[in-house]
Structures are given as structure tokens and as C-alpha cells.
Write an enzyme that holds these catalytic residues in place. Structure first.
Site, PDB file in Angstrom:
ATOM      1  N   GLY A  31       0.806  -1.220   0.000  1.00 45.68           N
ATOM      2  CA  GLY A  31       0.000   0.000   0.000  1.00 45.68           C
ATOM      3  C   GLY A  31       0.834   1.262   0.000  1.00 45.68           C
ATOM      4  O   GLY A  31       2.026   1.245  -0.263  1.00 45.68           O
ATOM      5  N   TYR A  32       0.152   2.373   0.281  1.00 40.20           N
ATOM      6  CA  TYR A  32       0.700   3.720   0.148  1.00 40.20           C
ATOM      7  C   TYR A  32       1.356   3.859  -1.232  1.00 40.20           C
ATOM      8  O   TYR A  32       2.534   4.170  -1.383  1.00 40.20           O
ATOM      9  CB  TYR A  32       1.661   4.087   1.292  1.00 40.20           C
ATOM     10  CG  TYR A  32       1.447   5.532   1.662  1.00 40.20           C
ATOM     11  CD1 TYR A  32       0.306   5.921   2.356  1.00 40.20           C
ATOM     12  CD2 TYR A  32       2.336   6.507   1.259  1.00 40.20           C
ATOM     13  CE1 TYR A  32       0.060   7.251   2.649  1.00 40.20           C
ATOM     14  CE2 TYR A  32       2.091   7.853   1.548  1.00 40.20           C
ATOM     15  CZ  TYR A  32       0.950   8.210   2.239  1.00 40.20           C
ATOM     16  OH  TYR A  32       0.710   9.525   2.510  1.00 40.20           O
ATOM     17  N   GLU A  35       3.890   6.142  -8.023  1.00 42.55           N
ATOM     18  CA  GLU A  35       3.982   5.848  -9.460  1.00 42.55           C
ATOM     19  C   GLU A  35       4.734   4.555  -9.771  1.00 42.55           C
ATOM     20  O   GLU A  35       4.527   3.951 -10.810  1.00 42.55           O
ATOM     21  CB  GLU A  35       4.629   7.015 -10.199  1.00 42.55           C
ATOM     22  CG  GLU A  35       3.650   8.147 -10.428  1.00 42.55           C
ATOM     23  CD  GLU A  35       4.366   9.429 -10.784  1.00 42.55           C
ATOM     24  OE1 GLU A  35       5.274   9.379 -11.635  1.00 42.55           O
ATOM     25  OE2 GLU A  35       4.031  10.468 -10.191  1.00 42.55           O
ATOM     26  N   HIS A  37       4.445   1.706  -8.049  1.00 46.24           N
ATOM     27  CA  HIS A  37       3.413   0.653  -8.010  1.00 46.24           C
ATOM     28  C   HIS A  37       2.493   0.766  -9.225  1.00 46.24           C
ATOM     29  O   HIS A  37       2.097  -0.238  -9.821  1.00 46.24           O
ATOM     30  CB  HIS A  37       2.553   0.785  -6.751  1.00 46.24           C
ATOM     31  CG  HIS A  37       3.292   0.636  -5.469  1.00 46.24           C
ATOM     32  ND1 HIS A  37       3.554   1.695  -4.634  1.00 46.24           N
ATOM     33  CD2 HIS A  37       3.823  -0.448  -4.864  1.00 46.24           C
ATOM     34  CE1 HIS A  37       4.209   1.270  -3.564  1.00 46.24           C
ATOM     35  NE2 HIS A  37       4.392  -0.025  -3.682  1.00 46.24           N
TER      36      HIS A  37
END
Ligand code: PAF
Length: 289
Positions: A31-32, A35, A37
Site C-alpha cells: 500500500g501507500y 507511481e 506501483h
């Protein structure tokens, strides 16, 4: 795009997709999202359906690491997934992944002995265990991992080979800020002064790359130069800077084959990693000499 929290819900959706003959791309994350990911999610768009997992995996953090403070924001992540074209988010609670009497782990020797495996004991046992579980839940055709965690990518490739997991592992390039800092969820920990100081990592690695490109074969000299440059930054404290073979993650001294130069550096309290890979054929060099 759907968001589900249980293993059964994921299995039901995947079963339906598979019945229709659809291929599945998978992007495991904590998560968090940034770009980096999103570039993985876009790459996974070569499949019919894209699944993203969002799970801050407690068992890959050491007792003094940042598990509790790791940034979490599912609403923000949902937007990022939507933007990048994901079809399904799997965001389980820890209790969904780990029963109270959970006691089965995937452990690896060799590629986990150096770099982050050495600095963070037990980290890759946690990564391999959760990624195997996620692969068993999602049963993806292909899974996408960033080159920024080059050791993780090599470890996952080895694990899937050794355990005969049929998922194809796809490595994707490092995504950087405009000034060169590798994108990371942990960059959010940096204050303005640290953010500027963090640039020393990519700059020093770039210098190291240039030294190899100019024909230096002695990797100890290259590592020495990179370390000297990083040590000039008062806010930086080196965890490691090391040259290893990019597939086996075993230390190497001479520039030959697929070389991974990897660094982990504390900027203030934040531990950041970065690397580059370069291929050299020592035999070619000696023929040209
Ligand atoms: O790279 C990460 O974010 C994590 O190590 C992974 C692969 C999602 C496993 O928790």
C-alpha cells in the site's frame, strides 16, 4: 473495480474469471501506492484482469522496524489503483492471513544471505511466506515486482523456480522522481532537508555506474568510490553498498556477468534502498586489450 477483504471472496471472483478463460496479472504491495506501483499495475494490464494486494505484512518487519508507523491509506490507494487500471484490490486484515497458531513459513538460503537479508534477519522469510500465500490465493498467470527491490525480485524468482510455482515473475524498471530519487513509500518519512540529502544515494550510484562503464573491472574500487561519495553527506549513514551477481545475490569482486550494485542508506532515521544492474563480459575486455 472491487475491493475485498477475505480470501474466500478473492477465490470466488478468480474462479469466475478463470471459467471465462481470462488471464490474471498480480501486483503484491504493502500500500501507500506511488507511481512505481502504478507502473507495475499498468504493466500487469497485459493480462485480462489485474489484481492488487494491499497488505502491510507484519512478519517481514523486525522488532525495531517501522511496521507500526508504515503509512496506510486505503482510500488513497483505491484511487491510485483505479487510475492505473486495476480490477480487484485484495486488502486483508492480518487475522485473515495469519491464524493465531500460524506456524508454516517459506525460508530460503543463498540469495537471502547478503544485502537486506543480512541487515534485516527474517525479512525474506516473511516476504517469501506472504508472497507464496498470496500466489496460492490469487493463482496469477504473471506477477509484477519492481527492480528497486532487486534482491526481493531475485528471491521471488528463485522461490517460484524451487517450489515449482507456475506464476511467471516479471521484473519492472525503477521509477524515479525527476531529480533521481527512487520512488518509495518510505520517502514520505523524509523532511525537506533529508529529502535533499537522500539524493546522494542515486547520485553516488550513478557515479559508480560511470566508473564501471569507463572500464574499471575491480568492483571493490567502485564500491569504495560510491561509499566515499555517500559519506560526504552528513545526514547519510551507510547500511551497505555491495556488488553481487544479480541472479544469485552472491558477492563478486570483478566486473563480469550481470552485476547488481545495491545500496541501503539511512537518511536520518529512514532506511532507503537503491541499485543499478550492469552487464559486463570480462572475456570481451581481455580480447580488446
Ligand atoms: O515489496 C513489497 O511491497 C513487499 O515486500 C511485498 C512483495 C508486497 C510482500 O509483502
Amino acid at each position: 473495480m472491487k475491493i475485498v477483504k477475505t480470501v474466500n471472496e478473492v477465490r470466488e471472483i478468480i474462479k469466475n474469471w478463470k471459467k471465462q478463460g481470462l488471464s490474471i496479472g498480480f501486483v503484491p504491495t504493502m500500500g501507500y501506492l506511488h507511481e512505481g506501483h502504478q507502473s507495475l499495475i499498468r504493466a500487469a494490464g497485459e493480462n485480462d484482469k489485474v489484481v492488487v494486494s494491499i497488505f502491510v505484512n507484519p512478519i517481514q518487519f523486525g522488532p525495531n522496524e517501522d511496521f507500526a508507523s508504515y503509512p496506510r491509506d486505503l482510500d488513497r490507494d483505491t484511487e491510485k489503483c483505479n487510475e492505473a487500471g486495476a480490477d480487484l484490490i485484495f486488502a486483508p486484515e492480518a487475522s485473515e492471513m495469519y491464524e493465531p497458531d500460524f506456524c508454516t513459513f517459506v525460508n530460503m538460503n543463498g540469495p537471502t544471505d547478503e544485502l537486506c537479508g543480512k541487515s534485516r534477519p527474517g525479512h525474506f522469510k516473511g516476504v517469501c511466506t506472504v508472497v507464496s500465500k498470496l500466489f496460492n490465493i490469487v493463482t496469477p498467470d504473471k506477477a509484477y515486482f519492481g527492480q528497486k527491490d532487486a534482491q526481493q525480485l531475485a528471491v521471488i524468482r528463485r522461490m517460484t523456480r524451487d517450489l515449482s510455482i507456475s506464476t511467471e515473475i516479471v521484473g519492472c524498471p525503477i521509477i524515479r522522481e525527476e531529480d533521481g530519487l527512487a520512488k518509495s513509500s518510505r520517502n514520505t518519512y523524509l523532511n525537506d532537508e533529508e529529502r535533499k540529502a537522500a539524493l546522494v544515494i542515486s547520485r553516488s550510484l550513478n557515479e559508480g555506474r560511470k566508473i564501471i562503464e569507463s572500464g574499471e573491472n575491480d568492483l571493490n574500487k567502485v564500491i569504495g568510490q560510491i561509499k566515499l561519495l555517500i559519506e560526504k553527506e552528513p545526514l547519510a549513514k551507510i547500511d551497505y553498498v555491495k556488488a553481487v551477481n544479480a541472479d544469485s545475490i552472491q558477492p563478486i569482486n570483478t566486473a563480469d556477468g550481470k552485476i547488481l550494485i545495491a545500496a541501503a542508506v539511512y537518511i536520518g532515521k529512514t532506511r532507503l534502498i537503491d541499485n543499478f544492474i550492469i552487464e559486463r563480459n570480462a572475456a570481451d575486455d581481455s580480447n580488446n586489450a
